[in-house]
Design a protein around this motif. Structure first.
Motif, PDB file in Angstrom:
ATOM      1  N   ILE A   1       0.829  -1.204   0.000  1.00  0.00           N
ATOM      2  CA  ILE A   1       0.000   0.000   0.000  1.00  0.00           C
ATOM      3  C   ILE A   1       0.867   1.259   0.000  1.00  0.00           C
ATOM      4  O   ILE A   1       0.552   2.259  -0.641  1.00  0.00           O
ATOM      5  CB  ILE A   1      -0.991  -0.028   1.211  1.00  0.00           C
ATOM      6  N   LEU A   2       1.999   1.174   0.695  1.00  0.00           N
ATOM      7  CA  LEU A   2       2.887   2.334   0.784  1.00  0.00           C
ATOM      8  C   LEU A   2       3.584   2.595  -0.555  1.00  0.00           C
ATOM      9  O   LEU A   2       3.828   3.742  -0.930  1.00  0.00           O
ATOM     10  CB  LEU A   2       3.920   2.080   1.888  1.00  0.00           C
ATOM     11  N   LYS A   3       3.850   1.520  -1.289  1.00  0.00           N
ATOM     12  CA  LYS A   3       4.533   1.669  -2.585  1.00  0.00           C
ATOM     13  C   LYS A   3       3.693   2.476  -3.564  1.00  0.00           C
ATOM     14  O   LYS A   3       4.213   3.102  -4.485  1.00  0.00           O
ATOM     15  CB  LYS A   3       4.819   0.282  -3.191  1.00  0.00           C
ATOM     16  N   SER A   4       2.371   2.434  -3.384  1.00  0.00           N
ATOM     17  CA  SER A   4       1.505   3.133  -4.339  1.00  0.00           C
ATOM     18  C   SER A   4       1.255   4.596  -3.925  1.00  0.00           C
ATOM     19  O   SER A   4       0.542   5.322  -4.612  1.00  0.00           O
ATOM     20  CB  SER A   4       0.169   2.400  -4.458  1.00  0.00           C
ATOM     21  N   ALA A   5       1.842   5.012  -2.803  1.00  0.00           N
ATOM     22  CA  ALA A   5       1.573   6.379  -2.317  1.00  0.00           C
ATOM     23  C   ALA A   5       2.296   7.428  -3.165  1.00  0.00           C
ATOM     24  O   ALA A   5       3.350   7.162  -3.745  1.00  0.00           O
ATOM     25  CB  ALA A   5       2.023   6.493  -0.864  1.00  0.00           C
ATOM     26  N   ASP A   6       1.701   8.605  -3.257  1.00  0.00           N
ATOM     27  CA  ASP A   6       2.340   9.739  -3.941  1.00  0.00           C
ATOM     28  C   ASP A   6       2.852  10.768  -2.942  1.00  0.00           C
ATOM     29  O   ASP A   6       3.794  11.511  -3.214  1.00  0.00           O
ATOM     30  CB  ASP A   6       1.334  10.414  -4.884  1.00  0.00           C
ATOM     31  N   ILE A   7       2.181  10.858  -1.811  1.00  0.00           N
ATOM     32  CA  ILE A   7       2.563  11.824  -0.761  1.00  0.00           C
ATOM     33  C   ILE A   7       2.446  11.108   0.586  1.00  0.00           C
ATOM     34  O   ILE A   7       1.461  10.396   0.828  1.00  0.00           O
ATOM     35  CB  ILE A   7       1.632  13.056  -0.768  1.00  0.00           C
ATOM     36  N   ILE A   8       3.434  11.293   1.432  1.00  0.00           N
ATOM     37  CA  ILE A   8       3.391  10.696   2.773  1.00  0.00           C
ATOM     38  C   ILE A   8       3.355  11.811   3.817  1.00  0.00           C
ATOM     39  O   ILE A   8       4.146  12.769   3.743  1.00  0.00           O
ATOM     40  CB  ILE A   8       4.646   9.826   3.025  1.00  0.00           C
ATOM     41  N   LEU A   9       2.435  11.703   4.761  1.00  0.00           N
ATOM     42  CA  LEU A   9       2.411  12.637   5.892  1.00  0.00           C
ATOM     43  C   LEU A   9       2.829  11.905   7.161  1.00  0.00           C
ATOM     44  O   LEU A   9       2.268  10.863   7.500  1.00  0.00           O
ATOM     45  CB  LEU A   9       1.003  13.211   6.098  1.00  0.00           C
ATOM     46  N   LEU A  10       3.830  12.468   7.828  1.00  0.00           N
ATOM     47  CA  LEU A  10       4.210  11.996   9.166  1.00  0.00           C
ATOM     48  C   LEU A  10       3.918  13.150  10.116  1.00  0.00           C
ATOM     49  O   LEU A  10       4.645  14.145  10.144  1.00  0.00           O
ATOM     50  CB  LEU A  10       5.706  11.687   9.225  1.00  0.00           C
ATOM     51  N   GLY A  11       2.851  13.020  10.885  1.00  0.00           N
ATOM     52  CA  GLY A  11       2.451  14.124  11.754  1.00  0.00           C
ATOM     53  C   GLY A  11       3.269  14.168  13.038  1.00  0.00           C
ATOM     54  O   GLY A  11       4.158  13.351  13.265  1.00  0.00           O
ATOM     55  N   GLY A  12       2.930  15.127  13.883  1.00  0.00           N
ATOM     56  CA  GLY A  12       3.636  15.306  15.146  1.00  0.00           C
ATOM     57  C   GLY A  12       3.128  14.356  16.217  1.00  0.00           C
ATOM     58  O   GLY A  12       2.052  13.766  16.098  1.00  0.00           O
ATOM     59  N   ALA A  13       3.937  14.219  17.281  1.00  0.00           N
ATOM     60  CA  ALA A  13       3.575  13.291  18.349  1.00  0.00           C
ATOM     61  C   ALA A  13       4.329  13.642  19.622  1.00  0.00           C
ATOM     62  O   ALA A  13       5.389  14.262  19.571  1.00  0.00           O
ATOM     63  CB  ALA A  13       3.930  11.873  17.937  1.00  0.00           C
ATOM     64  N   SER A  14       3.787  13.184  20.738  1.00  0.00           N
ATOM     65  CA  SER A  14       4.509  13.345  22.001  1.00  0.00           C
ATOM     66  C   SER A  14       5.686  12.366  22.008  1.00  0.00           C
ATOM     67  O   SER A  14       5.742  11.452  21.176  1.00  0.00           O
ATOM     68  CB  SER A  14       3.577  13.009  23.164  1.00  0.00           C
ATOM     69  N   ASP A  15       6.592  12.544  22.974  1.00  0.00           N
ATOM     70  CA  ASP A  15       7.771  11.674  23.044  1.00  0.00           C
ATOM     71  C   ASP A  15       7.346  10.206  23.114  1.00  0.00           C
ATOM     72  O   ASP A  15       7.917   9.340  22.458  1.00  0.00           O
ATOM     73  CB  ASP A  15       8.605  11.988  24.293  1.00  0.00           C
ATOM     74  N   ARG A  16       6.347   9.931  23.953  1.00  0.00           N
ATOM     75  CA  ARG A  16       5.898   8.554  24.154  1.00  0.00           C
ATOM     76  C   ARG A  16       5.357   7.964  22.835  1.00  0.00           C
ATOM     77  O   ARG A  16       5.700   6.851  22.442  1.00  0.00           O
ATOM     78  CB  ARG A  16       4.807   8.538  25.234  1.00  0.00           C
ATOM     79  N   GLU A  17       4.526   8.753  22.172  1.00  0.00           N
ATOM     80  CA  GLU A  17       3.944   8.277  20.915  1.00  0.00           C
ATOM     81  C   GLU A  17       5.028   8.070  19.850  1.00  0.00           C
ATOM     82  O   GLU A  17       4.967   7.135  19.060  1.00  0.00           O
ATOM     83  CB  GLU A  17       2.901   9.278  20.418  1.00  0.00           C
ATOM     84  N   GLN A  18       6.023   8.959  19.889  1.00  0.00           N
ATOM     85  CA  GLN A  18       7.126   8.840  18.930  1.00  0.00           C
ATOM     86  C   GLN A  18       7.821   7.485  19.068  1.00  0.00           C
ATOM     87  O   GLN A  18       8.117   6.827  18.085  1.00  0.00           O
ATOM     88  CB  GLN A  18       8.176   9.919  19.223  1.00  0.00           C
ATOM     89  N   SER A  19       8.066   7.070  20.315  1.00  0.00           N
ATOM     90  CA  SER A  19       8.789   5.805  20.484  1.00  0.00           C
ATOM     91  C   SER A  19       7.910   4.615  20.108  1.00  0.00           C
ATOM     92  O   SER A  19       8.402   3.614  19.576  1.00  0.00           O
ATOM     93  CB  SER A  19       9.358   5.659  21.903  1.00  0.00           C
ATOM     94  N   ILE A  20       6.603   4.718  20.330  1.00  0.00           N
ATOM     95  CA  ILE A  20       5.705   3.625  19.924  1.00  0.00           C
ATOM     96  C   ILE A  20       5.707   3.487  18.400  1.00  0.00           C
ATOM     97  O   ILE A  20       5.870   2.405  17.843  1.00  0.00           O
ATOM     98  CB  ILE A  20       4.259   3.886  20.416  1.00  0.00           C
ATOM     99  N   VAL A  21       5.546   4.633  17.736  1.00  0.00           N
ATOM    100  CA  VAL A  21       5.462   4.600  16.272  1.00  0.00           C
ATOM    101  C   VAL A  21       6.780   4.145  15.650  1.00  0.00           C
ATOM    102  O   VAL A  21       6.797   3.410  14.666  1.00  0.00           O
ATOM    103  CB  VAL A  21       5.041   5.990  15.751  1.00  0.00           C
TER     104      VAL A  21
END
Ligand code: GLN
Length: 237
Positions: A44-64
């Motif tokens: 699914i990612l291979k077919s993408a044209d634009i990728i958004l990586l939004g913001g996150a708290s420190d905790r969420e960052q490490s989970i993602v």
């Protein structure tokens, strides 16, 4: 492709995707939004044209991070191939080697690009206005920042800080440009008040998709958008 939207969505970063989609649809260009969630796989990612990586708290960052790391090779090759990426705040920090939080703990980044972010002292919060290095008009970009991390790198910056803090509150630069990747601390959401950046991204995505050298496309009536953009400048510059 909105990456892990339930986790990477501080200050309404999802609004950027809605803005991109609307600006395509208003021009008669079909645009689908896909939400990339756990277990979605690589195809699914291979077919993408634009990728958004939004913001996150420190905790969420490490989970993602622990999920994104499985996609590192693919994301790297897509970036080298010119995919358009908008990475905001925590998402921007994830592109680098690591984010060292306020307690000194290292939260790993994907290390797609060579830089590091360190939390030092007070959080950098407030309205921000920059002059972008991109070939767009107008040159100003307005937004809102709220980050503990200070980012240091040698890449082309997204812009010069006119008002606010930017990458680290010291060197006067904001964000990063690498190929068609924009890394930035600007929330807002960023794109609705900066339609010239949204259109820059759409153009780059279409040029890559259809293998075009350059593309001229229909101008939209952005009276309201620039009313908001200019109001921020009047208030804070
Ligand atoms: N956790 C990061 C920081 O505070 C990113 C925060 C954000 O995405 N707004 O620096």
């Amino acid at each position: 492709m909105n990456m892990f939207p339930e986790v990477l969505n501080l200050y309404g970063d999802r609004g950027n995707i809605i803005c991109l989609q609307k600006r395509c649809v208003w021009r008669g260009i079909k645009a689908n939004i896909f939400e990339y969630n756990l277990g979605a796989g690589q195809e699914i990612l291979k077919s993408a044209d634009i990728i958004l990586l939004g913001g996150a708290s420190d905790r969420e960052q490490s989970i993602v991070y622990s999920h994104l790391i499985n996609l590192k090779g693919l994301i790297k090759s897509l970036i080298e191939d010119g995919i358009v990426v908008l990475a905001i705040c925590g998402g921007y920090q994830l592109l680098g080697e690591a984010y060292i939080d306020a307690s000194g703990r290292a939260i790993k980044g994907l290390h797609l690009l060579d830089f590091i972010t360190k939390a030092e002292g007070k959080r950098l919060i407030g309205n921000i206005i920059i002059e972008t290095s991109l070939d767009v008009f107008p040159k100003t970009v307005v937004g809102y920042e709220n980050h503990g991390g200070r980012t240091y790198h040698d890449y082309q910056p997204f812009g010069k800080v006119l008002k606010g803090h930017g990458n680290n509150g010291k060197d006067g630069f904001e964000g990063l440009i690498y190929k068609n990747v924009i890394g930035t601390y600007l929330h807002g959401p960023l794109l609705p008040k900066n339609p010239h950046i949204a259109d820059f991204m759409i153009k780059k995505a279409l040029e890559r998709k259809y293998n075009l050298d350059s593309l001229e496309f229909q101008k939209l009536d952005d009276t309201l958008e620039y009313l908001a953009h200019n109001r921020v400048k009047e208030l804070y510059m």
